[in-house]
Design a protein around this motif. Structure first.
Motif, short mmCIF file in Angstrom:
data_model
loop_
_atom_site.label_atom_id
_atom_site.label_comp_id
_atom_site.label_asym_id
_atom_site.label_seq_id
_atom_site.Cartn_x
_atom_site.Cartn_y
_atom_site.Cartn_z
N UNK A 95 33.01 47.88 13.71
CA UNK A 95 31.59 48.25 13.69
C UNK A 95 31.03 47.08 14.82
N UNK A 96 31.67 46.38 15.43
CA UNK A 96 31.66 46.15 16.56
C UNK A 96 32.08 46.81 17.57
N UNK A 97 33.16 47.56 17.38
CA UNK A 97 33.24 48.24 18.65
C UNK A 97 32.73 48.97 18.78
N UNK A 98 31.76 49.66 17.69
CA UNK A 98 30.99 50.51 17.72
C UNK A 98 29.37 50.44 18.83
N UNK A 99 29.24 48.95 18.16
CA UNK A 99 28.24 47.99 18.83
C UNK A 99 28.39 47.90 19.88
N UNK A 100 29.70 47.68 20.88
CA UNK A 100 30.31 47.66 21.42
C UNK A 100 30.13 48.24 22.49
N UNK A 101 30.13 49.62 22.00
CA UNK A 101 30.04 51.02 23.07
C UNK A 101 28.48 51.15 23.05
N UNK A 102 28.02 50.96 22.21
CA UNK A 102 26.44 51.00 22.48
C UNK A 102 25.99 50.59 23.49
N UNK A 103 26.11 48.90 23.40
CA UNK A 103 25.92 48.31 24.37
C UNK A 103 25.84 48.67 25.89
N UNK A 104 27.37 48.85 25.63
CA UNK A 104 27.91 49.20 26.94
C UNK A 104 27.10 50.59 27.35
N UNK A 105 26.83 51.60 26.93
CA UNK A 105 25.93 52.68 26.92
C UNK A 105 25.04 52.42 27.51
N UNK A 106 24.22 51.00 26.74
CA UNK A 106 22.96 50.72 27.16
C UNK A 106 22.75 50.62 28.54
N UNK A 107 23.57 49.50 28.96
CA UNK A 107 23.85 48.89 29.72
C UNK A 107 23.89 49.69 31.46
N UNK A 108 24.81 50.94 30.55
CA UNK A 108 24.87 51.24 31.35
C UNK A 108 23.78 52.73 32.25
N UNK A 109 23.32 53.39 30.96
CA UNK A 109 21.80 54.13 31.16
C UNK A 109 20.86 53.21 31.96
N UNK A 110 20.96 51.12 32.10
CA UNK A 110 19.55 50.76 32.39
C UNK A 110 20.60 51.04 34.13
N UNK A 111 21.83 50.54 34.45
CA UNK A 111 22.47 51.22 35.98
C UNK A 111 21.61 52.22 35.87
N UNK A 112 22.21 53.27 35.58
CA UNK A 112 21.73 54.51 36.02
C UNK A 112 20.66 54.92 36.43
N UNK A 113 19.23 54.85 35.47
CA UNK A 113 17.82 53.78 36.44
C UNK A 113 17.59 53.43 37.36
N UNK A 114 18.51 52.26 37.89
CA UNK A 114 19.08 51.04 38.99
C UNK A 114 19.03 52.80 40.39
N UNK A 115 19.75 52.84 40.07
CA UNK A 115 21.05 53.26 41.49
C UNK A 115 19.55 55.28 41.83
N UNK A 116 19.35 55.38 40.19
CA UNK A 116 18.35 56.77 41.19
C UNK A 116 17.17 56.61 41.53
N UNK A 117 16.24 55.19 40.49
CA UNK A 117 15.65 54.91 41.18
C UNK A 117 15.54 54.53 43.22
N UNK A 118 16.60 53.60 43.12
CA UNK A 118 17.26 52.82 44.52
C UNK A 118 17.18 54.67 46.15
N UNK A 119 17.78 55.88 45.09
CA UNK A 119 17.36 56.60 46.75
C UNK A 119 16.50 57.25 46.09
N UNK A 120 15.30 57.19 45.52
CA UNK A 120 13.66 57.95 45.00
C UNK A 120 13.36 57.20 46.01
N UNK A 121 13.82 55.84 45.92
CA UNK A 121 12.81 55.00 47.07
C UNK A 121 13.20 54.35 48.16
N UNK A 122 14.62 55.56 48.44
CA UNK A 122 15.09 55.56 50.00
C UNK A 122 14.26 56.46 50.50
#
Length: 552
Positions: free
Chosen positions: A53-80
């Motif tokens: 269960x902890x492994x599944x939760x870790x994968x979900x949290x890791x994916x959620x964090x990666x999604x946030x990072x991707x929003x940041x990077x694409x937002x940065x490119x859009x701002x540029x």
């Protein structure tokens, strides 16, 4: 399909093993804590369901964090892209953004695609197989080619999935949501898999390491040049418009299928991975030789051991027993310790020069006693950084105690206490000199600025410096003798030692950040330090003979 099922199976097992190791390590750490550890049952190691269960939760949290990072990077490119468009059109940034011009979308996607290609060319040519992956397929006797290929395949897919929400949101803003999502998905996977394949083919061409690096650099420069040409001649809209069309998306899908086929059909994966492992080991050896030992708790001791030059001089023949051993040890390392003291004095000398410069350039009334008093708590952190406590502990363990603690006579109470006192005096000698140097800084500041500091400031300062000299000469030795966390293989096996080290650093950091001009705080801090040293000496005399032994 059977092969892909195997990739997913190994990927899941790898994540599960990593999480299980961390949980088991945490349980082991807690069980080593005195008093608390005996209350933790062994059956906690058998909670396999919870670990999944902890492994599944870790994968979900890791994916959620990666999604946030991707929003940041694409937002940065859009701002540029928005900033570049506002400069070119001489418009306000907000007006350009809320106009949602297709040209801005094209520019932002081009910047992302260009940098993504550059990054993959750079990283895939220099990355090695992670040690935890190597340990995984070695421990479970799995096919290294299947494990590594599956990890590379699924890690890229994992990151591509993380891009989807951000890509869809960006596309919806400009009215091209679905096509933007597919462009990001197909191009990201195609570039990743193609770069993985190219990296392997460069190995197969049997070029020298230098020529391989030159070839990768040339590829990066070629992509950089193409990017500059496309941007300079205003071809971005045409290129990205074509890629966002259905024909362009089918082309990218074809590129993805071709890249995936090339990557999966590479026939020399085993040879390539063996080469990578040998290259990683060679690089690691060079790096360790360059930076020195990586054991943070004994690195200074190991470094000093390498620098030792043994002389035939012996001025300690009048001593005997433990005092002779310690005197001989410190006499051999005296030049190294003195050199370390000179480095610290050079820092203090630089501070003196800064004080002279500020006193000469700044106005006469730029300082007040209250402002200078705020620096007194900071001295705790400064002495923590400059102290010889850790250096002496590592010196005596690596070069003496790691061998001598196996002998019964060396573990006798009188020998242990005598050795502690001798080492404390040696450490206090160096830390006392540092305290005198710090006092000279304040005295010079006082003299060059019209004797503006009051008498009680110097009384408190002297009291603090004496207390800190005692504290930092005593603390590391005290913890070392009471916990003795090291094994004969130079490993740290006491979790409490790590907790105490981290806690002491936090106390030092707190004093760095505190902005307090109160003499009362400084006096209480000094008194508590001396009280700790006094009680600690009593503890050493009573318990060190039973705790100071080599750890198994």
């Amino acid at each position: 399909m059977t092969l892909f099922k195997l990739y997913f199976k190994y990927y899941w097992y790898f994540k599960l093993v990593n999480v299980t190791n961390k949980i088991n390590g945490l349980i082991y750490f807690i069980r080593k804590i005195p008093w608390l550890g005996s209350k933790i049952p062994m059956r906690l190691y058998e909670l396999y369901g919870i670990k999944e269960v902890v492994t599944l939760l870790g994968l979900f949290l890791s994916l959620s964090l990666s999604i946030v990072y991707k929003f940041f990077w694409l937002g940065l490119y859009l701002f540029s892209a928005v900033v570049l468009e506002s400069i070119a059109a001489n418009e306000d940034i907000a007006n350009v953004f809320f106009a949602f011009k297709p040209h801005v979308l094209m520019n932002s996607l081009f910047i992302w695609l260009f940098l993504m290609i550059m990054w993959n060319l750079f990283m895939q040519g220099r990355s090695a197989v992670k040690t935890n992956i190597v340990r995984f397929y070695d421990d479970f006797i799995l096919s290294r080619a299947t494990v590594v290929r599956g990890m590379s395949l699924l890690d890229s897919a994992y990151q591509a999935i993380a891009y989807l929400p951000a890509a869809l949101f960006l596309g919806v803003l400009f009215g091209r949501g679905f096509s933007t999502l597919l462009l990001v998905l197909f191009s990201y996977l195609a570039v990743n898999y193609f770069c993985l394949y190219i990296h392997r083919m460069v190995y197969m061409w049997r070029f020298s390491v230098f020529f391989r690096r030159l070839l990768m650099l040339g590829s990066e420069l070629l992509v950089l040049g193409l990017g500059v040409v496309i941007w300079r001649y205003h071809l971005v809209d045409s290129l990205m418009g074509m890629l966002l069309s259905w024909g362009g998306l089918l082309f990218l899908l074809g590129c993805l299928a071709g890249s995936l086929w090339l990557f999966l059909s590479f026939k020399y994966e085993h040879d390539f991975l063996l080469y990578q492992q040998s290259l990683a080991a060679e690089t690691s050896a060079k790096w360790e030789k360059f930076v020195g030992p990586t054991n943070q708790y004994l690195s200074e001791g190991l470094t000093m051991q390498k620098k030792l030059v043994v002389t035939t001089e012996n001025a300690n023949e009048h001593l005997a027993g433990s005092n002779y051993l310690n005197a001989l040890l410190f006499s051999r390392y005296r030049s190294i310790l003195n050199k370390a003291l000179m480095y610290r004095f050079s820092v203090i000398g630089l501070a003196l020069l800064v004080i002279i410069g500020l006193s000469w350039l700044a106005p006469a009334d730029f300082l007040a006693t209250k402002e200078v008093a705020k620096t007194l708590p900071v001295l705790f952190f400064i002495m923590y950084v400059l102290s010889f406590g850790k250096k002496v502990v590592q010196l005596v363990f690596v070069n003496c105690d790691v061998s001598m603690l196996y002998y019964p006579f060396y573990r006798e109470a009188r020998t242990i206490v005598t050795g502690f006192n001798y080492r404390f005096k040696q450490t206090f000698y160096y830390n006392g000199l540092l305290a005198i140097g710090i006092f000279c800084c304040y005295l010079l500041l006082h003299v060059l600025n019209g004797f503006f500091l009051e008498g009680r400031f110097f009384i408190v300062l002297v009291f603090l410096l004496i207390a800190l000299a005692f504290l930092f000469s005593f603390h590391e030795l005290f913890v070392y003798y009471i916990l003795q966390p090291f094994t004969g293989e130079l490993e740290v096996v006491s979790p409490l030692y790590k907790v105490v080290s981290g806690g002491f650093y936090l106390i030092a950091y707190f004093n760095l950040r505190i902005q307090l001009a109160s003499y009362l705080y400084v006096v209480v801090l000094s008194a508590l330090s001396l009280l700790y040293v006094g009680i600690g000496f009593l503890v050493i005399y009573k318990w060190a003979p039973s705790t100071f032994k080599i750890k198994a």
